[in-house]
Design a protein around this motif. Structure first.
Motif, PDB file in Angstrom:
ATOM      1  N   PRO A   1       0.895  -1.235   0.000  1.00  0.00           N
ATOM      2  CA  PRO A   1      -0.008   0.042  -0.099  1.00  0.00           C
ATOM      3  C   PRO A   1       0.931   1.235  -0.077  1.00  0.00           C
ATOM      4  O   PRO A   1       2.046   1.241   0.296  1.00  0.00           O
ATOM      5  CB  PRO A   1      -0.769  -0.150   1.395  1.00  0.00           C
ATOM      6  N   GLU A   2       0.350   2.299  -0.701  1.00  0.00           N
ATOM      7  CA  GLU A   2       0.958   3.685  -0.566  1.00  0.00           C
ATOM      8  C   GLU A   2       0.032   4.797   0.308  1.00  0.00           C
ATOM      9  O   GLU A   2      -0.998   5.114   0.018  1.00  0.00           O
ATOM     10  CB  GLU A   2       1.059   4.389  -1.797  1.00  0.00           C
ATOM     11  N   PRO A   3       0.495   4.552   1.658  1.00  0.00           N
ATOM     12  CA  PRO A   3      -0.424   5.197   2.628  1.00  0.00           C
ATOM     13  C   PRO A   3      -0.389   6.707   2.647  1.00  0.00           C
ATOM     14  O   PRO A   3      -1.482   7.320   2.518  1.00  0.00           O
ATOM     15  CB  PRO A   3       0.488   4.891   4.144  1.00  0.00           C
TER      16      PRO A   3
ATOM     17  N   GLY B   1      -2.987   6.734  -0.601  1.00  0.00           N
ATOM     18  CA  GLY B   1      -4.230   5.921  -0.616  1.00  0.00           C
ATOM     19  C   GLY B   1      -4.728   5.097  -1.703  1.00  0.00           C
ATOM     20  O   GLY B   1      -5.472   4.674  -1.838  1.00  0.00           O
ATOM     21  N   ILE B   2      -3.286   4.748  -2.445  1.00  0.00           N
ATOM     22  CA  ILE B   2      -3.400   3.805  -3.421  1.00  0.00           C
ATOM     23  C   ILE B   2      -2.413   2.840  -3.541  1.00  0.00           C
ATOM     24  O   ILE B   2      -1.449   3.095  -2.755  1.00  0.00           O
ATOM     25  CB  ILE B   2      -3.549   4.409  -4.909  1.00  0.00           C
ATOM     26  N   ARG B   3      -2.287   1.620  -4.478  1.00  0.00           N
ATOM     27  CA  ARG B   3      -1.266   0.797  -4.607  1.00  0.00           C
ATOM     28  C   ARG B   3      -0.572   1.113  -5.634  1.00  0.00           C
ATOM     29  O   ARG B   3      -0.815   1.997  -6.472  1.00  0.00           O
ATOM     30  CB  ARG B   3      -2.072  -0.604  -4.940  1.00  0.00           C
TER      31      ARG B   3
ATOM     32  N   ARG C   1      -0.522  -7.201 -11.121  1.00  0.00           N
ATOM     33  CA  ARG C   1      -1.275  -7.763 -10.030  1.00  0.00           C
ATOM     34  C   ARG C   1      -1.825  -9.276 -10.533  1.00  0.00           C
ATOM     35  O   ARG C   1      -2.179  -9.559 -11.806  1.00  0.00           O
ATOM     36  CB  ARG C   1      -2.622  -6.818 -10.138  1.00  0.00           C
TER      37      ARG C   1
END
Length: 338
Positions: free
Chosen positions: A274-276, A279-281, A287
């Motif tokens: 996660p990319e805190p 808020g996205i990956r 994937r």
């Protein structure tokens, strides 16, 4: 003035010897068939794994649950007998040594387990748990043991009076520090840490990881660090090996793995971080499909990652890729690397 003689050849520095070298390491288990032998299945938990670990480095071992990381760690410390391959430690072949001959080497090969409470005898005080390996291996006289126990507690940043406590009186982070201290008691060369921070709070994880780094620098330790958390692996490791269904699919320097992965599975693992702050990956375009990996009892003849790989082609279904050098400095087992 006398003529100068021929220059002596410059001394060539000897290439350092790996502390650990695994060659074709394999571990199989037989499952089922207690009453009906025809239903027995062979589960290959570790399949033809080869790598080397140099003195003083930390090899991070990552992969999904069930990929064989913990089994490989137990093979390296000979807690599991090998089904095949060769295992060398400090230049000595230990893969086929009987347990009686392995006992003197236990001082140099230690393991830190995932669940510290399960690995500590709840009926014994901490001081007794730390003193036992010193007595068994005769590394300290009776008059010296109390002082050695205090030194071990201080090395993991715990006060000496913890020696009078029982494991249930400690927090999870404190119990893990005791597990690390017990591994240090015999002054090992290699420590295999099997997901030592996965059961701890995030703040405690950071403390334990920093402790591992400090101990490595202070005692010149070598680690094989098994973990799920890739952020932890990047912080502590010098090299990273990625496992999938019992095999290493990519191995290389930590920066090369994280910045330019070559195997689609490695890219998918990194994509799942996660990319805190956003808020996205991470968008790596690799994937995994929402399905479980194949059973380790039914591995195909081709690439083991082929059923889930977005880049799979006909060649992947019939020919198993070899772990070989790719652009970027890593070794990847992929016919069509990124």
């Amino acid at each position: 003035m006398p003529a100068l003689g021929p220059l002596a050849p410059a001394a060539v520095a000897a290439e350092p010897r790996p502390l650990v070298r695994a060659s074709g390491l394999t571990k199989r288990f037989v499952t089922g068939g207690s009453w009906f032998p025809s239903r027995r299945r062979v589960l290959t938990a570790v399949d033809d794994v080869s790598f080397a670990v140099m003195p003083g480095e930390t090899l991070g071992l990552v992969g999904e649950s069930g990929c064989g990381k913990s089994t490989l760690g137990r093979c390296l410390t000979r807690l599991h007998d090998l089904s095949g391959g060769r295992l060398e430690f400090d230049g000595r072949d230990i893969g086929a040594l009987p347990m009686r001959q392995m006992r003197p080497l236990r001082a140099e090969l230690q393991m830190v387990f995932q669940d510290p409470y399960a690995s500590l005898n709840p009926r014994r005080r901490i001081g007794d748990l730390l003193a036992e390996p010193l007595r068994v291996h005769r590394l300290a006289a009776s008059s010296e043991i109390e002082g050695r126990v205090a030194e071990l507690l201080a090395s993991v940043e715990l006060p000496a009076d913890f020696s009078r406590r029982y494991p249930h009186e400690l927090s999870g982070g404190q119990r893990q520090r005791i597990g690390i201290a017990r591994a240090l008691a015999l002054r090992p060369k290699l420590i295999v840490a099997d997901e030592p921070v996965s059961a701890l709070d995030v703040s405690v994880q950071a403390q334990i990881v920093n402790l591992f780094c400090d101990l490595r620098d202070r005692f010149n330790l070598t680690y094989v660090f098994i973990a799920h958390d890739l952020a932890v692996v990047r912080q502590i490791s010098t090299r990273v090996a990625v496992m999938y269904l019992g095999a290493i699919v990519e191995i290389g320097d930590v920066d090369a793995i994280f910045e330019a992965p070559r195997h689609p599975y490695t890219a998918a693992l990194l994509d799942a971080i996660p990319e805190p702050h956003l808020g996205i990956r991470k968008a790596r375009g690799a994937r995994l499909p929402a399905k479980e990996p194949p059973s380790p009892t039914k591995i195909s003849a081709g690439c083991r990652f082929e059923p889930r790989c977005p880049r799979a082609r006909d060649r992947c279904r019939t020919e198993r890729p070899r772990l070989e050098a790719k652009d970027g400095g890593t070794l990847a087992a992929c016919h069509f690397p990124l």
